[in-house]
Design a protein around this motif. Structure first.
Motif, PDB file in Angstrom:
ATOM      1  N   VAL A   1       0.850  -1.185   0.000  1.00 26.63           N
ATOM      2  CA  VAL A   1       0.000   0.000   0.000  1.00 26.63           C
ATOM      3  C   VAL A   1       0.889   1.239   0.000  1.00 26.63           C
ATOM      4  CG1 VAL A   1      -1.810   1.254   1.231  1.00 26.63           C
ATOM      5  CG2 VAL A   1      -1.749  -1.252   1.315  1.00 26.63           C
ATOM      6  N   ARG A   2       0.665   2.114  -0.964  1.00 26.58           N
ATOM      7  CA  ARG A   2       1.400   3.382  -0.997  1.00 26.58           C
ATOM      8  C   ARG A   2       0.667   4.361  -0.087  1.00 26.58           C
ATOM      9  NH1 ARG A   2       1.491   8.174  -4.564  1.00 26.58           N
ATOM     10  NH2 ARG A   2       3.540   9.124  -4.305  1.00 26.58           N
ATOM     11  N   VAL A   3       1.386   4.900   0.898  1.00 25.50           N
ATOM     12  CA  VAL A   3       0.813   5.845   1.858  1.00 25.50           C
ATOM     13  C   VAL A   3       1.604   7.147   1.758  1.00 25.50           C
ATOM     14  CG1 VAL A   3       0.229   6.267   4.271  1.00 25.50           C
ATOM     15  CG2 VAL A   3       0.221   3.921   3.396  1.00 25.50           C
ATOM     16  N   VAL A   4       0.876   8.250   1.544  1.00 24.91           N
ATOM     17  CA  VAL A   4       1.499   9.568   1.434  1.00 24.91           C
ATOM     18  C   VAL A   4       1.032  10.403   2.619  1.00 24.91           C
ATOM     19  CG1 VAL A   4       1.806  11.621   0.007  1.00 24.91           C
ATOM     20  CG2 VAL A   4       1.536   9.380  -1.084  1.00 24.91           C
ATOM     21  N   PHE A   5       2.002  11.015   3.311  1.00 24.69           N
ATOM     22  CA  PHE A   5       1.734  11.780   4.521  1.00 24.69           C
ATOM     23  C   PHE A   5       1.610  13.270   4.205  1.00 24.69           C
ATOM     24  CE2 PHE A   5       5.309   8.770   6.089  1.00 24.69           C
ATOM     25  CZ  PHE A   5       4.470   7.670   6.081  1.00 24.69           C
ATOM     26  N   GLY A   6       0.739  13.960   4.941  1.00 27.08           N
ATOM     27  CA  GLY A   6       0.613  15.406   4.818  1.00 27.08           C
ATOM     28  C   GLY A   6       0.836  16.077   6.156  1.00 27.08           C
ATOM     29  N   LEU A   7       1.288  17.331   6.124  1.00 23.58           N
ATOM     30  CA  LEU A   7       1.573  18.095   7.332  1.00 23.58           C
ATOM     31  C   LEU A   7       1.328  19.574   7.057  1.00 23.58           C
ATOM     32  CD1 LEU A   7       2.883  18.381  10.201  1.00 23.58           C
ATOM     33  CD2 LEU A   7       5.102  18.489   9.031  1.00 23.58           C
TER      34      LEU A   7
ATOM     35  N   HIS B   1       9.114  14.574  12.644  1.00 18.47           N
ATOM     36  CA  HIS B   1       9.084  13.526  11.619  1.00 18.47           C
ATOM     37  C   HIS B   1       7.914  12.589  11.905  1.00 18.47           C
ATOM     38  CE1 HIS B   1      11.498  11.624  14.788  1.00 18.47           C
ATOM     39  NE2 HIS B   1      11.027  10.479  14.319  1.00 18.47           N
ATOM     40  N   HIS B   2       7.511  11.887  10.861  1.00 23.67           N
ATOM     41  CA  HIS B   2       6.311  11.051  10.919  1.00 23.67           C
ATOM     42  C   HIS B   2       6.554   9.691  11.568  1.00 23.67           C
ATOM     43  CE1 HIS B   2       3.862  13.689   8.415  1.00 23.67           C
ATOM     44  NE2 HIS B   2       4.872  13.784   7.584  1.00 23.67           N
ATOM     45  N   HIS B   3       5.484   9.199  12.203  1.00 22.03           N
ATOM     46  CA  HIS B   3       5.377   7.823  12.679  1.00 22.03           C
ATOM     47  C   HIS B   3       4.037   7.310  12.191  1.00 22.03           C
ATOM     48  CE1 HIS B   3       8.151   9.795  15.450  1.00 22.03           C
ATOM     49  NE2 HIS B   3       8.727   8.611  15.563  1.00 22.03           N
ATOM     50  N   LEU B   4       4.038   6.131  11.613  1.00 21.99           N
ATOM     51  CA  LEU B   4       2.815   5.507  11.115  1.00 21.99           C
ATOM     52  C   LEU B   4       2.389   4.447  12.122  1.00 21.99           C
ATOM     53  CD1 LEU B   4       0.744   5.176   8.797  1.00 21.99           C
ATOM     54  CD2 LEU B   4       2.336   3.505   7.791  1.00 21.99           C
ATOM     55  N   ILE B   5       1.187   4.606  12.643  1.00 24.29           N
ATOM     56  CA  ILE B   5       0.645   3.662  13.624  1.00 24.29           C
ATOM     57  C   ILE B   5      -0.340   2.757  12.887  1.00 24.29           C
ATOM     58  CG2 ILE B   5      -0.640   3.422  15.771  1.00 24.29           C
ATOM     59  CD1 ILE B   5       0.418   6.236  16.506  1.00 24.29           C
TER      60      ILE B   5
ATOM     61  N   TYR C   1      -2.897   5.589  11.568  1.00 21.15           N
ATOM     62  CA  TYR C   1      -2.807   6.941  12.111  1.00 21.15           C
ATOM     63  C   TYR C   1      -1.419   7.470  11.787  1.00 21.15           C
ATOM     64  CZ  TYR C   1      -6.705   5.837  15.320  1.00 21.15           C
ATOM     65  OH  TYR C   1      -7.909   5.483  15.865  1.00 21.15           O
ATOM     66  N   LEU C   2      -1.301   8.773  11.668  1.00 20.68           N
ATOM     67  CA  LEU C   2      -0.009   9.442  11.618  1.00 20.68           C
ATOM     68  C   LEU C   2       0.182  10.183  12.928  1.00 20.68           C
ATOM     69  CD1 LEU C   2       0.094  10.981   8.037  1.00 20.68           C
ATOM     70  CD2 LEU C   2       1.539   9.147   8.940  1.00 20.68           C
ATOM     71  N   LEU C   3       1.385  10.151  13.455  1.00 21.40           N
ATOM     72  CA  LEU C   3       1.723  10.853  14.684  1.00 21.40           C
ATOM     73  C   LEU C   3       3.079  11.509  14.472  1.00 21.40           C
ATOM     74  CD1 LEU C   3       1.155  11.487  17.692  1.00 21.40           C
ATOM     75  CD2 LEU C   3       2.249   9.302  18.239  1.00 21.40           C
ATOM     76  N   LEU C   4       3.150  12.805  14.710  1.00 20.50           N
ATOM     77  CA  LEU C   4       4.404  13.524  14.526  1.00 20.50           C
ATOM     78  C   LEU C   4       5.224  13.472  15.808  1.00 20.50           C
ATOM     79  CD1 LEU C   4       5.429  15.068  12.012  1.00 20.50           C
ATOM     80  CD2 LEU C   4       5.008  17.155  13.304  1.00 20.50           C
TER      81      LEU C   4
ATOM     82  N   PRO D   1      -0.509  15.861  21.397  1.00 18.81           N
ATOM     83  CA  PRO D   1      -0.036  15.085  20.244  1.00 18.81           C
ATOM     84  C   PRO D   1      -0.576  15.624  18.923  1.00 18.81           C
ATOM     85  CG  PRO D   1      -0.808  13.625  21.977  1.00 18.81           C
ATOM     86  CD  PRO D   1      -1.207  15.025  22.372  1.00 18.81           C
ATOM     87  N   ILE D   2       0.283  15.642  17.930  1.00 18.42           N
ATOM     88  CA  ILE D   2      -0.119  16.011  16.569  1.00 18.42           C
ATOM     89  C   ILE D   2      -0.441  14.692  15.878  1.00 18.42           C
ATOM     90  CG2 ILE D   2       0.546  17.174  14.451  1.00 18.42           C
ATOM     91  CD1 ILE D   2       2.529  18.826  16.194  1.00 18.42           C
ATOM     92  N   LEU D   3      -1.705  14.322  15.947  1.00 22.19           N
ATOM     93  CA  LEU D   3      -2.200  13.006  15.549  1.00 22.19           C
ATOM     94  C   LEU D   3      -3.268  13.164  14.477  1.00 22.19           C
ATOM     95  CD1 LEU D   3      -2.287   9.895  16.273  1.00 22.19           C
ATOM     96  CD2 LEU D   3      -4.112  10.498  17.873  1.00 22.19           C
ATOM     97  N   SER D   4      -3.190  12.339  13.445  1.00 18.68           N
ATOM     98  CA  SER D   4      -4.193  12.389  12.378  1.00 18.68           C
ATOM     99  C   SER D   4      -5.507  11.758  12.817  1.00 18.68           C
ATOM    100  CB  SER D   4      -3.680  11.644  11.136  1.00 18.68           C
ATOM    101  OG  SER D   4      -3.693  10.236  11.365  1.00 18.68           O
ATOM    102  N   GLU D   5      -6.515  12.013  12.026  1.00 19.30           N
ATOM    103  CA  GLU D   5      -7.757  11.243  12.150  1.00 19.30           C
ATOM    104  C   GLU D   5      -7.437   9.825  11.701  1.00 19.30           C
ATOM    105  OE1 GLU D   5     -10.765  12.241  13.286  1.00 19.30           O
ATOM    106  OE2 GLU D   5      -9.793  14.142  13.799  1.00 19.30           O
ATOM    107  N   PRO D   6      -8.172   8.828  12.176  1.00 17.48           N
ATOM    108  CA  PRO D   6      -7.904   7.458  11.719  1.00 17.48           C
ATOM    109  C   PRO D   6      -8.233   7.308  10.233  1.00 17.48           C
ATOM    110  CG  PRO D   6      -9.904   7.526  13.047  1.00 17.48           C
ATOM    111  CD  PRO D   6      -9.282   8.885  13.125  1.00 17.48           C
ATOM    112  N   LEU D   7      -7.469   6.469   9.568  1.00 16.23           N
ATOM    113  CA  LEU D   7      -7.713   6.130   8.169  1.00 16.23           C
ATOM    114  C   LEU D   7      -7.990   4.628   8.139  1.00 16.23           C
ATOM    115  CD1 LEU D   7      -7.558   6.828   5.078  1.00 16.23           C
ATOM    116  CD2 LEU D   7      -5.189   6.042   5.217  1.00 16.23           C
TER     117      LEU D   7
END
Length: 150
Positions: free
Chosen positions: A56-62, A79-83, A125-128, A139-145
């Motif tokens: 799966v190709r995952v592209v992060f945004g900030l 920097h990004h962390h993928l959960i 999730y993305l977590l910075l 925490p700078i945390l994304s909405e769940p995908l």
């Protein structure tokens, strides 16, 4: 084998120096940094609810911050962390994040990746994190995908 031994020696030497510095009180213990107002992380792709194939190709945004590699201290960067398939609330977000199959570090400053996921539904999730892999406060945390892998 030589590379493994060199890595082990370097790791042991660094750990010994760190332990000695902590015992002598000359090293500061890393703490959470305040999150810049308005900073957020999000997924550029895939889209919520997408059906995809592995890898799966995952592209992060900030927004509201910049990207810097782990180990580089620069204001308003991280920097990004993928959960993967873990509730972020189950992690200790006050200290350095673990690195395992469910918490993937992108300490090189990467903004995209390809990941192998088993067929089925997955929640990402993305977590910075800062230069020490410590999440910001709050925490700078994304909405769940949520995606489905065929």
């Amino acid at each position: 084998m030589r590379m493994f031994m060199a890595t082990m020696l370097a790791t042991t030497f660094a750990a010994t120096l760190t332990a000695g510095a902590l015992v002598s009180g000359s090293a500061a213990i890393a703490q959470q940094k305040p999150a810049p107002e308005g900073a957020s992380v999000y997924f550029v792709s895939p889209e919520e609810g997408a059906t995809v194939s592995s890898p799966v190709r995952v592209v992060f945004g900030l927004t509201g911050m910049g990207i810097a590699p782990a180990g580089v201290e620069k204001a308003a960067t991280g920097h990004h962390h993928l959960i993967i398939d873990v509730d972020p609330e189950s992690l200790d977000l006050s200290g350095a994040l673990p690195a395992d199959e469910n918490v993937v570090h992108f300490g090189g400053g990467q903004t995209e990746t390809e990941i192998d996921l088993a067929p089925g539904e997955h929640t990402l999730y993305l977590l910075l994190g800062d230069e020490n892999h410590i999440p910001f406060d709050p925490p700078i945390l994304s909405e769940p995908l949520t995606i489905t892998v065929e």
